[in-house]
Design a protein around this motif. Sequence first.
Motif, PDB file in Angstrom:
ATOM      1  N   LEU A 124       1.295   5.212   5.512  1.00 39.57           N
ATOM      2  CA  LEU A 124       2.097   4.009   5.296  1.00 39.57           C
ATOM      3  C   LEU A 124       1.154   2.827   5.138  1.00 39.57           C
ATOM      4  CD1 LEU A 124       4.830   4.511   8.073  1.00 39.57           C
ATOM      5  CD2 LEU A 124       5.147   4.842   5.614  1.00 39.57           C
ATOM      6  N   VAL A 125       1.529   1.885   4.260  1.00 40.75           N
ATOM      7  CA  VAL A 125       0.705   0.703   4.013  1.00 40.75           C
ATOM      8  C   VAL A 125       1.575  -0.537   4.173  1.00 40.75           C
ATOM      9  CG1 VAL A 125      -0.855  -0.463   2.420  1.00 40.75           C
ATOM     10  CG2 VAL A 125      -0.642   2.027   2.346  1.00 40.75           C
ATOM     11  N   LEU A 126       1.055  -1.521   4.920  1.00 48.01           N
ATOM     12  CA  LEU A 126       1.743  -2.800   5.111  1.00 48.01           C
ATOM     13  C   LEU A 126       1.164  -3.820   4.136  1.00 48.01           C
ATOM     14  CD1 LEU A 126       1.660  -3.021   9.026  1.00 48.01           C
ATOM     15  CD2 LEU A 126       3.236  -1.738   7.557  1.00 48.01           C
ATOM     16  N   LEU A 127       2.055  -4.499   3.400  1.00 46.66           N
ATOM     17  CA  LEU A 127       1.640  -5.477   2.408  1.00 46.66           C
ATOM     18  C   LEU A 127       2.349  -6.800   2.638  1.00 46.66           C
ATOM     19  CD1 LEU A 127       2.019  -3.218  -0.776  1.00 46.66           C
ATOM     20  CD2 LEU A 127      -0.029  -3.528   0.627  1.00 46.66           C
ATOM     21  N   ALA A 128       1.692  -7.891   2.273  1.00 50.07           N
ATOM     22  CA  ALA A 128       2.322  -9.221   2.316  1.00 50.07           C
ATOM     23  C   ALA A 128       1.302 -10.232   1.784  1.00 50.07           C
ATOM     24  CB  ALA A 128       2.793  -9.581   3.722  1.00 50.07           C
ATOM     25  N   LYS A 129       1.289 -11.430   2.353  1.00 50.56           N
ATOM     26  CA  LYS A 129       0.371 -12.521   2.014  1.00 50.56           C
ATOM     27  C   LYS A 129       0.221 -12.701   0.500  1.00 50.56           C
ATOM     28  CE  LYS A 129      -2.035 -13.134   6.396  1.00 50.56           C
ATOM     29  NZ  LYS A 129      -1.554 -14.485   6.699  1.00 50.56           N
ATOM     30  N   SER A 130      -0.865 -12.225  -0.121  1.00 47.83           N
ATOM     31  CA  SER A 130      -1.116 -12.542  -1.530  1.00 47.83           C
ATOM     32  C   SER A 130      -0.338 -11.682  -2.516  1.00 47.83           C
ATOM     33  CB  SER A 130      -2.617 -12.447  -1.828  1.00 47.83           C
ATOM     34  OG  SER A 130      -3.279 -13.623  -1.413  1.00 47.83           O
ATOM     35  N   ILE A 131       0.683 -11.015  -2.056  1.00 48.88           N
ATOM     36  CA  ILE A 131       1.500 -10.196  -2.942  1.00 48.88           C
ATOM     37  C   ILE A 131       2.262 -11.033  -3.957  1.00 48.88           C
ATOM     38  CG2 ILE A 131       3.511 -10.189  -1.405  1.00 48.88           C
ATOM     39  CD1 ILE A 131       4.065  -7.321  -2.218  1.00 48.88           C
ATOM     40  N   ALA A 132       2.593 -12.296  -3.630  1.00 46.44           N
ATOM     41  CA  ALA A 132       3.533 -13.041  -4.476  1.00 46.44           C
ATOM     42  C   ALA A 132       3.139 -14.494  -4.692  1.00 46.44           C
ATOM     43  CB  ALA A 132       4.940 -12.955  -3.895  1.00 46.44           C
ATOM     44  N   GLY A 133       1.860 -14.796  -4.681  1.00 46.56           N
ATOM     45  CA  GLY A 133       1.407 -16.120  -5.061  1.00 46.56           C
ATOM     46  C   GLY A 133       1.943 -17.255  -4.226  1.00 46.56           C
ATOM     47  N   GLY A 134       2.269 -17.002  -2.972  1.00 49.12           N
ATOM     48  CA  GLY A 134       2.761 -18.051  -2.087  1.00 49.12           C
ATOM     49  C   GLY A 134       4.239 -17.939  -1.756  1.00 49.12           C
ATOM     50  N   MET A 135       4.980 -17.106  -2.471  1.00 48.23           N
ATOM     51  CA  MET A 135       6.382 -16.890  -2.140  1.00 48.23           C
ATOM     52  C   MET A 135       6.479 -15.935  -0.950  1.00 48.23           C
ATOM     53  SD  MET A 135       8.068 -18.775  -4.169  1.00 48.23           S
ATOM     54  CE  MET A 135       9.749 -18.161  -4.026  1.00 48.23           C
ATOM     55  N   PRO A 136       7.507 -16.103  -0.082  1.00 47.80           N
ATOM     56  CA  PRO A 136       7.629 -15.229   1.090  1.00 47.80           C
ATOM     57  C   PRO A 136       8.082 -13.831   0.701  1.00 47.80           C
ATOM     58  CG  PRO A 136       9.481 -16.763   0.967  1.00 47.80           C
ATOM     59  CD  PRO A 136       8.522 -17.176  -0.108  1.00 47.80           C
ATOM     60  N   LEU A 137       7.161 -12.881   0.845  1.00 49.86           N
ATOM     61  CA  LEU A 137       7.451 -11.498   0.463  1.00 49.86           C
ATOM     62  C   LEU A 137       6.477 -10.567   1.169  1.00 49.86           C
ATOM     63  CD1 LEU A 137       9.293  -9.848  -1.540  1.00 49.86           C
ATOM     64  CD2 LEU A 137       7.330  -9.825  -3.076  1.00 49.86           C
ATOM     65  N   GLY A 138       6.960  -9.409   1.537  1.00 55.38           N
ATOM     66  CA  GLY A 138       6.129  -8.357   2.086  1.00 55.38           C
ATOM     67  C   GLY A 138       6.655  -7.025   1.599  1.00 55.38           C
ATOM     68  N   ALA A 139       5.983  -5.948   1.976  1.00 59.38           N
ATOM     69  CA  ALA A 139       6.443  -4.624   1.570  1.00 59.38           C
ATOM     70  C   ALA A 139       5.901  -3.573   2.526  1.00 59.38           C
ATOM     71  CB  ALA A 139       6.004  -4.308   0.144  1.00 59.38           C
ATOM     72  N   LEU A 140       6.668  -2.524   2.663  1.00 59.39           N
ATOM     73  CA  LEU A 140       6.227  -1.298   3.333  1.00 59.39           C
ATOM     74  C   LEU A 140       6.274  -0.199   2.291  1.00 59.39           C
ATOM     75  CD1 LEU A 140       5.574   0.607   5.721  1.00 59.39           C
ATOM     76  CD2 LEU A 140       8.044   0.726   6.151  1.00 59.39           C
ATOM     77  N   VAL A 141       5.128   0.427   2.024  1.00 58.16           N
ATOM     78  CA  VAL A 141       5.080   1.521   1.062  1.00 58.16           C
ATOM     79  C   VAL A 141       4.373   2.709   1.696  1.00 58.16           C
ATOM     80  CG1 VAL A 141       5.083  -0.053  -0.908  1.00 58.16           C
ATOM     81  CG2 VAL A 141       2.909   0.736   0.028  1.00 58.16           C
ATOM     82  N   GLY A 142       4.647   3.888   1.153  1.00 60.24           N
ATOM     83  CA  GLY A 142       4.009   5.083   1.675  1.00 60.24           C
ATOM     84  C   GLY A 142       4.587   6.337   1.074  1.00 60.24           C
ATOM     85  N   ARG A 143       4.371   7.448   1.764  1.00 61.82           N
ATOM     86  CA  ARG A 143       4.838   8.740   1.279  1.00 61.82           C
ATOM     87  C   ARG A 143       6.361   8.736   1.147  1.00 61.82           C
ATOM     88  NH1 ARG A 143       0.561  12.306   1.552  1.00 61.82           N
ATOM     89  NH2 ARG A 143      -1.174  11.623   2.887  1.00 61.82           N
ATOM     90  N   GLN A 144       6.839   9.262   0.032  1.00 59.95           N
ATOM     91  CA  GLN A 144       8.269   9.213  -0.252  1.00 59.95           C
ATOM     92  C   GLN A 144       9.101   9.844   0.855  1.00 59.95           C
ATOM     93  OE1 GLN A 144       8.921  10.937  -4.130  1.00 59.95           O
ATOM     94  NE2 GLN A 144       8.265   9.077  -5.213  1.00 59.95           N
ATOM     95  N   ALA A 145       8.669  10.972   1.387  1.00 62.47           N
ATOM     96  CA  ALA A 145       9.448  11.653   2.424  1.00 62.47           C
ATOM     97  C   ALA A 145       9.584  10.796   3.674  1.00 62.47           C
ATOM     98  CB  ALA A 145       8.808  13.003   2.766  1.00 62.47           C
ATOM     99  N   LEU A 146       8.532  10.051   4.008  1.00 60.62           N
ATOM    100  CA  LEU A 146       8.589   9.205   5.193  1.00 60.62           C
ATOM    101  C   LEU A 146       9.583   8.065   5.015  1.00 60.62           C
ATOM    102  CD1 LEU A 146       4.786   8.913   6.045  1.00 60.62           C
ATOM    103  CD2 LEU A 146       6.484  10.436   7.075  1.00 60.62           C
ATOM    104  N   LEU A 147       9.610   7.480   3.831  1.00 66.35           N
ATOM    105  CA  LEU A 147      10.506   6.352   3.577  1.00 66.35           C
ATOM    106  C   LEU A 147      11.962   6.796   3.456  1.00 66.35           C
ATOM    107  CD1 LEU A 147       9.719   3.313   3.326  1.00 66.35           C
ATOM    108  CD2 LEU A 147       7.789   4.884   3.197  1.00 66.35           C
TER     109      LEU A 147
END
Length: 416
Positions: free
Chosen positions: A254-277
């Motif tokens: 699993l990977v946690l994403l946020a901060k520079s994902i959207a150029g200053g707009m509030p956004l994050g993401a959780l991505v990873g193995r399809q079965a886990l999600l």
Amino acid sequence: MLQESISQSIAIVHPITLSHGRNAEVWGTDGKRYIDFVGGIGVLNLGHCNPAVVQAIQAQAAQLTHYAFNAAPHGPYLALMERLSQFVPVSYPVAGMLTNSGAEAAENALKVARAATGKRAVIAFDGGFHGRTLATLNLNGKVAPYKQRVGELPGPVYHLPYPSADTGVSCDQALAAMERLFSVELAVEDVAAFIFEPVQGEGGFLAMDPGFAQALRRFCDSHGILLIVDEIQSGFGRTGQRFGFTRLGIEPDLVLLAKSIAGGMPLGALVGRQALLAALPKGGLGGTYSGNPIACAAALASLAQMTDTNIATWGEQQAQAIAQRYEQWKASGLCPALGRLTGVGAMRGIELVDAEGKPAPAQLAKVLETARAKGLLLMPSGKARHIIRLLAPLTIEAEVLEEGLDILEQCLAALN
């Protein structure tokens, strides 16, 4: 001092009020210009008001400002998740969800880990930072100020020393600490996940030992434990690669994403193995504002610029400029308080120490104040707040970067 209408529990690093910004420069309401080596604490890898991001925001705002994805899907969310599934450099099929922040991504990762493994315990690392929500507080490898006065925290969570050339903790020492943990405090079969930052942000830009990361990956595979990598600050080109885990030679679950994902707009993401999600039941993941259309449009415009060539070029240019200056400062004896240069790529920290080599937070506070007066914004980090955190936009103009480093040089010299 904050105005009375704002919580006094919010700490402000720089007592100024900003009005506008452009790439690596910001201006206060009094008209004063600053070079920005803070970047919204790692949010603005593409700079303030990146033209392509602004254009995408404006175009999307004229079409659809919001819809809750779990009520009815919308195009920007679908397009962004497809793009992220291609952008994360792993060999397996990726699935995920969008969130409002990095802390929310971490919270959902804990839910997924529990659901997928049927276990509860999580192991984090000293010096780590994963958010300010109640569950993520317990993951943080530091008490003050985050865990003070809030009482019992969700768990169970255990901590290990963070192995890094920057901490002096070797791979063997960290593995020995892990062996002790499982022989004294915790049954390995109760562990749902390990979580770590490939380069600690709040901790002082400390890079994990690749050998330990690879040993940990093997250990998790052999015991059915998930490996969660927090790329909230180290991701999207900051280390000179798309993500910091690549330099470790591993693939996370699993990977946690946020901060520079959207150029200053509030956004994050959780991505990873399809079965886990897919481990939670329908409705187990989601959120009203998660994946807002405008934030998704900004993210798509950001990712379009984050080609491997651009990322490598930005990272190399900034890393070389910082390292060259640092070596000059060390060689010339510019400042007796100048300690190590930490981190990798364009994710660099400069440590300040006293005559005995111990952290010197008072010296850092002086540098921050002097730099601000000269027109440079800096950010502290490290357990003792003694490491200058350099987070200039990756797109900073070469002459502006040099101007900022000139100011930093002057501030360090003034410590003599």
